[in-house]
Write an enzyme that holds these catalytic residues in place. Sequence first.
Site, PDB file in Angstrom:
ATOM      1  N   GLU A  13      37.798  19.358  60.989  1.00 24.74           N
ATOM      2  CA  GLU A  13      38.292  19.879  59.708  1.00 24.74           C
ATOM      3  C   GLU A  13      38.681  18.718  58.779  1.00 24.74           C
ATOM      4  O   GLU A  13      38.560  18.819  57.562  1.00 24.74           O
ATOM      5  CB  GLU A  13      39.523  20.769  59.929  1.00 24.74           C
ATOM      6  CG  GLU A  13      39.213  22.083  60.619  1.00 24.74           C
ATOM      7  CD  GLU A  13      40.469  22.827  61.062  1.00 24.74           C
ATOM      8  OE1 GLU A  13      40.391  24.043  61.231  1.00 24.74           O
ATOM      9  OE2 GLU A  13      41.538  22.194  61.262  1.00 24.74           O
ATOM     10  N   THR A  91      40.883  25.647  58.610  1.00 25.04           N
ATOM     11  CA  THR A  91      39.962  26.770  58.518  1.00 25.04           C
ATOM     12  C   THR A  91      40.702  28.057  58.902  1.00 25.04           C
ATOM     13  O   THR A  91      41.781  28.015  59.485  1.00 25.04           O
ATOM     14  CB  THR A  91      38.750  26.560  59.445  1.00 25.04           C
ATOM     15  OG1 THR A  91      39.231  26.379  60.776  1.00 25.04           O
ATOM     16  CG2 THR A  91      37.943  25.355  59.019  1.00 25.04           C
ATOM     17  N   LYS A 174      43.267  34.853  58.590  1.00 26.95           N
ATOM     18  CA  LYS A 174      43.879  34.826  59.932  1.00 26.95           C
ATOM     19  C   LYS A 174      43.691  33.422  60.483  1.00 26.95           C
ATOM     20  O   LYS A 174      42.575  32.902  60.494  1.00 26.95           O
ATOM     21  CB  LYS A 174      43.162  35.849  60.807  1.00 26.95           C
ATOM     22  CG  LYS A 174      43.506  35.818  62.283  1.00 26.95           C
ATOM     23  CD  LYS A 174      42.784  36.957  63.005  1.00 26.95           C
ATOM     24  CE  LYS A 174      43.037  36.917  64.502  1.00 26.95           C
ATOM     25  NZ  LYS A 174      42.291  35.862  65.184  1.00 26.95           N
ATOM     26  N   ASP A 175      44.806  32.801  60.921  1.00 22.25           N
ATOM     27  CA  ASP A 175      44.673  31.452  61.481  1.00 22.25           C
ATOM     28  C   ASP A 175      45.610  31.298  62.673  1.00 22.25           C
ATOM     29  O   ASP A 175      46.174  32.286  63.165  1.00 22.25           O
ATOM     30  CB  ASP A 175      44.920  30.374  60.413  1.00 22.25           C
ATOM     31  CG  ASP A 175      46.390  30.028  60.261  1.00 22.25           C
ATOM     32  OD1 ASP A 175      47.245  30.914  60.512  1.00 22.25           O
ATOM     33  OD2 ASP A 175      46.693  28.880  59.886  1.00 22.25           O
ATOM     34  N   MET A 176      45.766  30.036  63.126  1.00 25.51           N
ATOM     35  CA  MET A 176      46.569  29.790  64.324  1.00 25.51           C
ATOM     36  C   MET A 176      47.703  28.785  64.089  1.00 25.51           C
ATOM     37  O   MET A 176      48.296  28.293  65.053  1.00 25.51           O
ATOM     38  CB  MET A 176      45.647  29.307  65.462  1.00 25.51           C
ATOM     39  CG  MET A 176      44.603  30.349  65.844  1.00 25.51           C
ATOM     40  SD  MET A 176      43.360  29.748  67.013  1.00 25.51           S
ATOM     41  CE  MET A 176      44.356  29.426  68.464  1.00 25.51           C
ATOM     42  N   GLU A 177      47.992  28.444  62.829  1.00 30.99           N
ATOM     43  CA  GLU A 177      49.028  27.440  62.559  1.00 30.99           C
ATOM     44  C   GLU A 177      49.990  27.780  61.411  1.00 30.99           C
ATOM     45  O   GLU A 177      51.181  27.424  61.475  1.00 30.99           O
ATOM     46  CB  GLU A 177      48.387  26.070  62.233  1.00 30.99           C
ATOM     47  CG  GLU A 177      47.659  25.385  63.384  1.00 30.99           C
ATOM     48  CD  GLU A 177      46.193  25.808  63.493  1.00 30.99           C
ATOM     49  OE1 GLU A 177      45.680  26.430  62.534  1.00 30.99           O
ATOM     50  OE2 GLU A 177      45.573  25.558  64.541  1.00 30.99           O
ATOM     51  N   ASP A 200      34.807  32.207  59.325  1.00 25.45           N
ATOM     52  CA  ASP A 200      34.264  33.407  59.988  1.00 25.45           C
ATOM     53  C   ASP A 200      34.872  34.658  59.375  1.00 25.45           C
ATOM     54  O   ASP A 200      35.993  34.639  58.888  1.00 25.45           O
ATOM     55  CB  ASP A 200      34.567  33.358  61.494  1.00 25.45           C
ATOM     56  CG  ASP A 200      36.030  33.114  61.790  1.00 25.45           C
ATOM     57  OD1 ASP A 200      36.443  31.943  61.816  1.00 25.45           O
ATOM     58  OD2 ASP A 200      36.785  34.092  61.929  1.00 25.45           O
TER      59      ASP A 200
HETATM   60  N1  SAH Z   1      36.526  27.078  69.508  1.00 23.16           N
HETATM   61  C1  SAH Z   1      37.026  25.962  68.745  1.00 23.16           C
HETATM   62  C2  SAH Z   1      38.454  26.174  68.491  1.00 23.16           C
HETATM   63  C3  SAH Z   1      38.645  26.907  67.292  1.00 23.16           C
HETATM   64  S1  SAH Z   1      40.227  27.515  67.202  1.00 23.16           S
HETATM   65  C4  SAH Z   1      36.804  24.669  69.478  1.00 23.16           C
HETATM   66  O1  SAH Z   1      36.489  24.710  70.643  1.00 23.16           O
HETATM   67  O2  SAH Z   1      36.926  23.595  68.864  1.00 23.16           O
HETATM   68  C5  SAH Z   1      40.199  27.957  65.565  1.00 23.16           C
HETATM   69  C6  SAH Z   1      40.835  27.006  64.584  1.00 23.16           C
HETATM   70  O3  SAH Z   1      40.397  27.397  63.310  1.00 23.16           O
HETATM   71  C7  SAH Z   1      42.347  27.128  64.541  1.00 23.16           C
HETATM   72  O4  SAH Z   1      42.941  25.913  64.177  1.00 23.16           O
HETATM   73  C8  SAH Z   1      42.587  28.247  63.519  1.00 23.16           C
HETATM   74  O5  SAH Z   1      43.677  27.991  62.652  1.00 23.16           O
HETATM   75  C9  SAH Z   1      41.305  28.313  62.703  1.00 23.16           C
HETATM   76  N2  SAH Z   1      40.600  29.629  62.710  1.00 23.16           N
HETATM   77  C10 SAH Z   1      39.354  29.799  62.193  1.00 23.16           C
HETATM   78  N3  SAH Z   1      38.966  31.090  62.312  1.00 23.16           N
HETATM   79  C11 SAH Z   1      39.977  31.763  62.920  1.00 23.16           C
HETATM   80  C12 SAH Z   1      40.157  33.131  63.309  1.00 23.16           C
HETATM   81  N4  SAH Z   1      39.229  34.048  63.101  1.00 23.16           N
HETATM   82  N5  SAH Z   1      41.302  33.467  63.920  1.00 23.16           N
HETATM   83  C13 SAH Z   1      42.260  32.543  64.127  1.00 23.16           C
HETATM   84  N6  SAH Z   1      42.149  31.238  63.786  1.00 23.16           N
HETATM   85  C14 SAH Z   1      41.021  30.835  63.166  1.00 23.16           C
END
Ligand code: SAH
Length: 237
Positions: A13, A91, A174-177, A200
């Site tokens: 990223e 992302t 939707k994200d993870m941070e 996505d």
């Molecule tokens: N599979 C990837 C990991 C991606 S995790 C790998 O192996 O490298 C996803 C990362 O992108 C997280 O930092 C999150 O914030 C963001 N992200 C993108 N699309 C997402 C979704 N649909 N749901 C949650 N987080 C998402």
Amino acid sequence: MKNIAVIMAMDSEAKPLLEKLKINPDQAEKIDDHLPMKVYKTQYHQHNISIIISGECKRNKVQNVGTAPAVISTITAIKDFNADFIINAGTAGGFKKRGADIGKVYTVETTVFHDRRIPIPGYQDYGTYKSQHDIAKKFATLLGIETGIISTGDSLDMSPEDEKLIESNLALLKDMEAAAIAWVTDQYSIPTLFLKSVTDIVDGEHPTEEEFFANLKLASENLGEKLIELIELIEKI
Ligand code: SAH
């Protein structure tokens, strides 16, 4: 002049941003002998910039995505680098029913958690921890982009319980941070801007992980472009 910290989860990223700032990705500093975070420091448009990336998991050799590493990066930005303006760039998944599109970049007016369900009086709101970010609209206008609500959880997939909460909050992204970073910066009242690029479509027909990888490069390129524009605009607030 500000001390700006850019908090990012994954190396891929951050790549376009590092290229634009002419930073060699191999010249990262560590924040601590034990912790995996990487930091790049530079100056741009008279600001001190620290780019903090979550780094690689010691055990699993993958990127440290998710809330726990993001919290460490944020507290480091504040305590070690005196950040007075925090940007979380990354992302996200997007919901097409709310207008999200692959590669589109957004600012975030509201952050909320969808996987901290605590059905005890008072704890419910603590769990979801909805925070407003007033500067999002101003920067969205300056950057010519849209703003929306982001919902954060520690999973890439979406359980039916998560989906219910995401829907009730009308989340666009939707994200993870994001919400975890917002929780930290809320403690210190530090202005925080979230810039998120869609990899996505969560409510689309393709599996998230396939779509994520197919669009990661495009989404990160668009993110890098908007990040540079954003940093150039910061004295205007
Ligand atoms: N599979 C990837 C990991 C991606 S995790 C790998 O192996 O490298 C996803 C990362 O992108 C997280 O930092 C999150 O914030 C963001 N992200 C993108 N699309 C997402 C979704 N649909 N749901 C949650 N987080 C998402």
